[in-house]
Motif scaffolding. Structure first.
Motif, PDB file in Angstrom:
ATOM      1  N   SER A  10     -26.241  68.907  31.295  1.00  0.00           N
ATOM      2  CA  SER A  10     -25.080  68.479  30.505  1.00  0.00           C
ATOM      3  C   SER A  10     -25.433  67.490  29.404  1.00  0.00           C
ATOM      4  O   SER A  10     -24.525  66.880  28.825  1.00  0.00           O
ATOM      5  CB  SER A  10     -24.031  67.856  31.430  1.00  0.00           C
ATOM      6  OG  SER A  10     -23.585  68.797  32.378  1.00  0.00           O
ATOM      7  N   HIS A  11     -26.707  67.306  29.100  1.00  0.00           N
ATOM      8  CA  HIS A  11     -27.106  66.327  28.087  1.00  0.00           C
ATOM      9  C   HIS A  11     -26.485  66.626  26.725  1.00  0.00           C
ATOM     10  O   HIS A  11     -26.035  65.707  26.036  1.00  0.00           O
ATOM     11  CB  HIS A  11     -28.621  66.269  27.959  1.00  0.00           C
ATOM     12  CG  HIS A  11     -29.266  65.457  29.033  1.00  0.00           C
ATOM     13  ND1 HIS A  11     -30.581  65.080  28.979  1.00  0.00           N
ATOM     14  CD2 HIS A  11     -28.787  64.941  30.187  1.00  0.00           C
ATOM     15  CE1 HIS A  11     -30.884  64.381  30.049  1.00  0.00           C
ATOM     16  NE2 HIS A  11     -29.803  64.290  30.797  1.00  0.00           N
ATOM     17  N   THR A  12     -26.462  67.882  26.315  1.00  0.00           N
ATOM     18  CA  THR A  12     -25.930  68.224  25.004  1.00  0.00           C
ATOM     19  C   THR A  12     -24.445  67.904  24.914  1.00  0.00           C
ATOM     20  O   THR A  12     -23.984  67.301  23.939  1.00  0.00           O
ATOM     21  CB  THR A  12     -26.166  69.715  24.696  1.00  0.00           C
ATOM     22  OG1 THR A  12     -27.566  69.974  24.783  1.00  0.00           O
ATOM     23  CG2 THR A  12     -25.659  70.078  23.318  1.00  0.00           C
ATOM     24  N   GLU A  13     -23.704  68.279  25.934  1.00  0.00           N
ATOM     25  CA  GLU A  13     -22.264  68.004  25.927  1.00  0.00           C
ATOM     26  C   GLU A  13     -22.002  66.497  25.962  1.00  0.00           C
ATOM     27  O   GLU A  13     -21.127  65.996  25.244  1.00  0.00           O
ATOM     28  CB  GLU A  13     -21.594  68.666  27.121  1.00  0.00           C
ATOM     29  CG  GLU A  13     -20.086  68.452  27.139  1.00  0.00           C
ATOM     30  CD  GLU A  13     -19.402  69.095  28.328  1.00  0.00           C
ATOM     31  OE1 GLU A  13     -18.173  68.989  28.389  1.00  0.00           O
ATOM     32  OE2 GLU A  13     -20.079  69.691  29.187  1.00  0.00           O
ATOM     33  N   ALA A  14     -22.750  65.772  26.762  1.00  0.00           N
ATOM     34  CA  ALA A  14     -22.558  64.329  26.843  1.00  0.00           C
ATOM     35  C   ALA A  14     -22.869  63.665  25.500  1.00  0.00           C
ATOM     36  O   ALA A  14     -22.136  62.779  25.052  1.00  0.00           O
ATOM     37  CB  ALA A  14     -23.441  63.746  27.943  1.00  0.00           C
ATOM     38  N   GLY A  15     -23.931  64.120  24.864  1.00  0.00           N
ATOM     39  CA  GLY A  15     -24.262  63.575  23.545  1.00  0.00           C
ATOM     40  C   GLY A  15     -23.185  63.879  22.522  1.00  0.00           C
ATOM     41  O   GLY A  15     -22.878  63.046  21.658  1.00  0.00           O
ATOM     42  N   ALA A  16     -22.605  65.069  22.605  1.00  0.00           N
ATOM     43  CA  ALA A  16     -21.525  65.430  21.687  1.00  0.00           C
ATOM     44  C   ALA A  16     -20.304  64.537  21.902  1.00  0.00           C
ATOM     45  O   ALA A  16     -19.653  64.120  20.938  1.00  0.00           O
ATOM     46  CB  ALA A  16     -21.151  66.893  21.873  1.00  0.00           C
ATOM     47  N   TRP A  17     -19.988  64.221  23.161  1.00  0.00           N
ATOM     48  CA  TRP A  17     -18.846  63.334  23.438  1.00  0.00           C
ATOM     49  C   TRP A  17     -19.105  61.922  22.923  1.00  0.00           C
ATOM     50  O   TRP A  17     -18.197  61.274  22.393  1.00  0.00           O
ATOM     51  CB  TRP A  17     -18.523  63.302  24.928  1.00  0.00           C
ATOM     52  CG  TRP A  17     -17.717  64.480  25.367  1.00  0.00           C
ATOM     53  CD1 TRP A  17     -18.123  65.504  26.176  1.00  0.00           C
ATOM     54  CD2 TRP A  17     -16.367  64.769  25.016  1.00  0.00           C
ATOM     55  NE1 TRP A  17     -17.110  66.409  26.341  1.00  0.00           N
ATOM     56  CE2 TRP A  17     -16.006  65.989  25.637  1.00  0.00           C
ATOM     57  CE3 TRP A  17     -15.416  64.135  24.226  1.00  0.00           C
ATOM     58  CZ2 TRP A  17     -14.758  66.566  25.503  1.00  0.00           C
ATOM     59  CZ3 TRP A  17     -14.158  64.711  24.087  1.00  0.00           C
ATOM     60  CH2 TRP A  17     -13.842  65.902  24.720  1.00  0.00           C
ATOM     61  N   VAL A  18     -20.329  61.440  23.078  1.00  0.00           N
ATOM     62  CA  VAL A  18     -20.665  60.107  22.564  1.00  0.00           C
ATOM     63  C   VAL A  18     -20.537  60.095  21.044  1.00  0.00           C
ATOM     64  O   VAL A  18     -19.976  59.166  20.452  1.00  0.00           O
ATOM     65  CB  VAL A  18     -22.082  59.687  23.011  1.00  0.00           C
ATOM     66  CG1 VAL A  18     -22.533  58.437  22.281  1.00  0.00           C
ATOM     67  CG2 VAL A  18     -22.110  59.461  24.506  1.00  0.00           C
ATOM     68  N   SER A  19     -21.038  61.131  20.393  1.00  0.00           N
ATOM     69  CA  SER A  19     -20.937  61.227  18.942  1.00  0.00           C
ATOM     70  C   SER A  19     -19.482  61.307  18.487  1.00  0.00           C
ATOM     71  O   SER A  19     -19.091  60.660  17.505  1.00  0.00           O
ATOM     72  CB  SER A  19     -21.712  62.457  18.454  1.00  0.00           C
ATOM     73  OG  SER A  19     -21.617  62.575  17.059  1.00  0.00           O
ATOM     74  N   THR A  20     -18.679  62.056  19.202  1.00  0.00           N
ATOM     75  CA  THR A  20     -17.258  62.170  18.870  1.00  0.00           C
ATOM     76  C   THR A  20     -16.560  60.819  19.003  1.00  0.00           C
ATOM     77  O   THR A  20     -15.780  60.421  18.129  1.00  0.00           O
ATOM     78  CB  THR A  20     -16.575  63.208  19.783  1.00  0.00           C
ATOM     79  OG1 THR A  20     -17.210  64.471  19.580  1.00  0.00           O
ATOM     80  CG2 THR A  20     -15.095  63.315  19.504  1.00  0.00           C
TER      81      THR A  20
END
Length: 84
Positions: A10-20
Motif C-alpha cells: 500500500s505504499h503508493t496509495e499511502a504516498g498519494a494520500w499524503v500528497s493529497t
C-alpha cells in the motif's frame, strides 16, 4: 514515515494520500490567508499563521513526549558510553 506505517503493498496509495493532504492544506491555507490579508491586512495574516504554527508545533511536541517511554529515557547509559 508512511512507509513504516503501512504494508508494502500500500505504499503508493499511502504516498498519494499524503500528497493529497499536503496539497489540500496548501490550497486552503493560501485561500484563507488571502481572505484574512484582504480583510485585516498582511500583519494579521502573518500573526495568525505564526500562531497556528506555534500551536501545531506545541501539540506535536506534546504528543511526541507523551509517546516516549519515561523509563528508557531516564536510564543511564551502560558500558563505556560509546555508541556503536
Amino acid at each position: 514515515m508512511v512507509g513504516a506505517l503501512v504494508p508494502e503493498s500500500s505504499h503508493t496509495e499511502a504516498g498519494a494520500w499524503v500528497s493529497t493532504a499536503y496539497n489540500l492544506g496548501a490550497a486552503l491555507g493560501t485561500a484563507c490567508g488571502g481572505v484574512l490579508a484582504d480583510r485585516s491586512g498582511p500583519p494579521s495574516a502573518f500573526g495568525v499563521a505564526a500562531g497556528l504554527l506555534a500551536a501545531v508545533t506545541a501539540l506535536g511536541a506534546l504528543r511526541a513526549l507523551s509517546r516516549r517511554n519515561p523509563t528508557t529515557a531516564l536510564k543511564a547509559p551502560s558500558g563505556d558510553g560509546v555508541t556503536r
